[in-house]
Design an enzyme around this catalytic site. Structure first.
Site, PDB file in Angstrom:
ATOM      1  N   CYS A 124       0.808  -1.229   0.000  1.00  0.00           N
ATOM      2  CA  CYS A 124       0.000   0.000   0.000  1.00  0.00           C
ATOM      3  C   CYS A 124       0.839   1.275   0.000  1.00  0.00           C
ATOM      4  O   CYS A 124       0.491   2.251  -0.652  1.00  0.00           O
ATOM      5  CB  CYS A 124      -1.001   0.002   1.156  1.00  0.00           C
ATOM      6  SG  CYS A 124      -0.275  -0.161   2.793  1.00  0.00           S
ATOM      7  N   CYS A 132      -3.442  -2.509  -0.885  1.00  0.00           N
ATOM      8  CA  CYS A 132      -2.395  -3.434  -0.445  1.00  0.00           C
ATOM      9  C   CYS A 132      -2.048  -4.485  -1.499  1.00  0.00           C
ATOM     10  O   CYS A 132      -1.191  -5.337  -1.263  1.00  0.00           O
ATOM     11  CB  CYS A 132      -2.816  -4.110   0.858  1.00  0.00           C
ATOM     12  SG  CYS A 132      -3.140  -2.911   2.181  1.00  0.00           S
ATOM     13  N   LYS A 201      -6.159  -9.479  11.030  1.00  0.00           N
ATOM     14  CA  LYS A 201      -6.093  -8.024  10.861  1.00  0.00           C
ATOM     15  C   LYS A 201      -7.463  -7.515  10.426  1.00  0.00           C
ATOM     16  O   LYS A 201      -7.993  -7.920   9.390  1.00  0.00           O
ATOM     17  CB  LYS A 201      -5.035  -7.683   9.805  1.00  0.00           C
ATOM     18  CG  LYS A 201      -4.972  -6.201   9.481  1.00  0.00           C
ATOM     19  CD  LYS A 201      -3.739  -5.849   8.676  1.00  0.00           C
ATOM     20  CE  LYS A 201      -3.757  -4.383   8.287  1.00  0.00           C
ATOM     21  NZ  LYS A 201      -2.567  -3.976   7.546  1.00  0.00           N
ATOM     22  N   LYS A 254      -4.074  -7.499  15.133  1.00  0.00           N
ATOM     23  CA  LYS A 254      -4.248  -6.057  15.228  1.00  0.00           C
ATOM     24  C   LYS A 254      -5.609  -5.624  14.796  1.00  0.00           C
ATOM     25  O   LYS A 254      -6.203  -6.309  13.983  1.00  0.00           O
ATOM     26  CB  LYS A 254      -3.175  -5.350  14.407  1.00  0.00           C
ATOM     27  CG  LYS A 254      -3.372  -5.462  12.906  1.00  0.00           C
ATOM     28  CD  LYS A 254      -2.218  -4.913  12.146  1.00  0.00           C
ATOM     29  CE  LYS A 254      -2.395  -3.457  11.824  1.00  0.00           C
ATOM     30  NZ  LYS A 254      -1.502  -3.010  10.783  1.00  0.00           N
ATOM     31  N   SER A 280      -1.738   2.693  15.467  1.00  0.00           N
ATOM     32  CA  SER A 280      -1.590   4.148  15.503  1.00  0.00           C
ATOM     33  C   SER A 280      -2.740   4.849  16.223  1.00  0.00           C
ATOM     34  O   SER A 280      -2.517   5.752  17.027  1.00  0.00           O
ATOM     35  CB  SER A 280      -1.455   4.679  14.077  1.00  0.00           C
ATOM     36  OG  SER A 280      -2.553   4.272  13.276  1.00  0.00           O
TER      37      SER A 280
HETATM   38  C1  PBG Z   1      -0.076  -1.820   5.846  1.00  0.00           C
HETATM   39  C2  PBG Z   1      -0.233  -1.623   7.309  1.00  0.00           C
HETATM   40  C3  PBG Z   1      -1.135  -0.803   7.994  1.00  0.00           C
HETATM   41  C4  PBG Z   1      -0.795  -0.887   9.337  1.00  0.00           C
HETATM   42  C5  PBG Z   1       0.264  -1.778   9.438  1.00  0.00           C
HETATM   43  N1  PBG Z   1       0.586  -2.226   8.178  1.00  0.00           N
HETATM   44  C6  PBG Z   1      -2.182   0.111   7.504  1.00  0.00           C
HETATM   45  C7  PBG Z   1      -3.412  -0.404   6.859  1.00  0.00           C
HETATM   46  O1  PBG Z   1      -3.631  -1.621   6.766  1.00  0.00           O
HETATM   47  O2  PBG Z   1      -4.147   0.436   6.385  1.00  0.00           O
HETATM   48  C8  PBG Z   1      -1.446  -0.112  10.447  1.00  0.00           C
HETATM   49  C9  PBG Z   1      -0.586   0.137  11.631  1.00  0.00           C
HETATM   50  C10 PBG Z   1      -1.050   1.231  12.520  1.00  0.00           C
HETATM   51  O3  PBG Z   1      -2.173   1.759  12.396  1.00  0.00           O
HETATM   52  O4  PBG Z   1      -0.271   1.604  13.414  1.00  0.00           O
HETATM   53  N2  PBG Z   1      -1.090  -2.499   5.211  1.00  0.00           N
END
Ligand code: PBG
Length: 329
Positions: A124, A132, A201, A254, A280
């Site tokens: 991504c 992604c 995820k 996550k 985050s």
């Molecule tokens: C990449 C990725 C993401 C995160 C980790 N790897 C973003 C998403 O999937 O949009 C998020 C990590 C975070 O929010 O700290 N695909």
């Protein structure tokens, strides 16, 4: 035996008693620190929605890594902001990619001996459209082509391993990517490189600040056709089971805080090492409350991390890694 024979408060009377009966430990080595690498020199650009988190040029990332290493942090998780983006994510798998450059520099530094260097595997940040995987036209709209994305993801993992990644961590949520990455690593002489799969995820609003940090927001649509629906626990366990069958050495879950039940259920069902990612948005909402003076920073940070460990995570990816390690040290 009930009250007054039993008095639960007896063992809470002093800090040494509380320490003696504490069930969950948290150590700096349990913490993985994410870094965002960007092109340039002497660059340290703070991410507006993530106070204390920076886009770092490679030289600055090495300094940051050395500090994290000396605090006893367990490892780094590397993300990249490429010079330019395209529709094949060239910056992800090119051997001169920004994370590959960072890995080579980190390998030369003293930090490498102390830290596990993990590289996120995703497209991504490197795709002009911010998805992604590979985007194709489909049924009058668009779709992310699962199988066409596997080749690019496998190439990315191979390139990162050759550049020095101790662990590759696919976060894209394409089906079959763990097997594709395992095959590519083995073919390229990296049979000893473990895969930490983001097996569970969820499509989460809590990734918002990350997308500012990594400049990776999708330019159209959302990620709901590849990331999981937040309402589903059984589906998460199936995802994990499949990734283990494909060869994942460790799994990552996550977000953390809104999904602690998933961490607990996975811990009870599976025996491989598991991490959870305090993402985050979890970090930013705590930081916002700290800035307003609404929460005690040290205590709220530690409580959020201990909660994730208590739910069953062996290690935690967290933007608080350095701060927490300082308090623990
Ligand atoms: C990449 C990725 C993401 C995160 C980790 N790897 C973003 C998403 O999937 O949009 C998020 C990590 C975070 O929010 O700290 N695909």
């Amino acid at each position: 035996m009930a009250f007054p024979i039993t008095r639960m408060r007896r063992l809470r009377r002093t800090e040494s008693l509380r320490a003696l009966v504490r069930e969950t430990s948290l150590e700096p080595g349990d913490l993985i620190y994410p870094l965002f690498l960007c092109p340039g020199k002497s660059l340290r650009r703070e991410v507006p929605s993530m106070p204390g988190v920076f886009n770092l040029s490679v030289d600055e990332a090495v300094r940051e890594a050395e500090e994290a290493g000396s605090l006893g942090v367990g490892g780094l998780l590397l993300f990249g902001l490429p010079e330019s983006k395209d529709d094949q994510a060239t910056g992800a798998w090119g051997d001169d990619g920004i994370v590959q450059q960072g890995l080579r520099a980190l390998k030369q530094s003293s930090a490498a001996k102390k830290l596990v260097l993990m590289a996120d595997v995703c497209l991504c940040e490197y795709m002009s459209h911010g998805h992604c995987g590979v985007v194709i036209e489909a049924h009058g709209g668009w779709d992310v082509d699962n199988d066409a994305s596997l080749d690019l993801l496998a190439r990315t993992a191979g390139s990162l391993a050759r550049a020095g990644a101790d662990v590759v961590a696919p976060s894209d949520m394409m089906d079959g990517r763990v097997a594709a990455i395992r095959r590519a690593l083995d073919d390229e002489g990296c049979s000893q490189t473990p895969i930490l799969s983001y097996a569970s995820k969820f499509a989460s609003a809590f990734y918002g600040p990350f997308r500012e940090a990594a400049d990776s927001a999708p330019q159209f649509g959302d990620r709901k056709t590849y990331q999981m629906d937040g309402a589903n626990l059984r589906e998460a366990l199936r995802e994990i089971e499949l990734d283990i069958a494909e060869g994942a050495d460790m799994i990552l879950m996550k977000p953390a805080m809104p999904y602690l039940d998933v961490v607990r259920a996975a811990r009870e069902r599976f025996d491989l090492p598991m991490g959870a990612y305090q993402v985050s948005g979890e970090y930013s909402m705590l930081q916002a409350a700290f800035q307003k003076g609404w929460l005690d920073p040290a205590r709220a940070m530690m409580e959020s991390l201990v909660g994730i460990r208590r739910a069953g995570a062996d290690f935690i990816v967290t933007y608080f890694a350095k701060e927490a390690a300082k308090l623990l040290g």
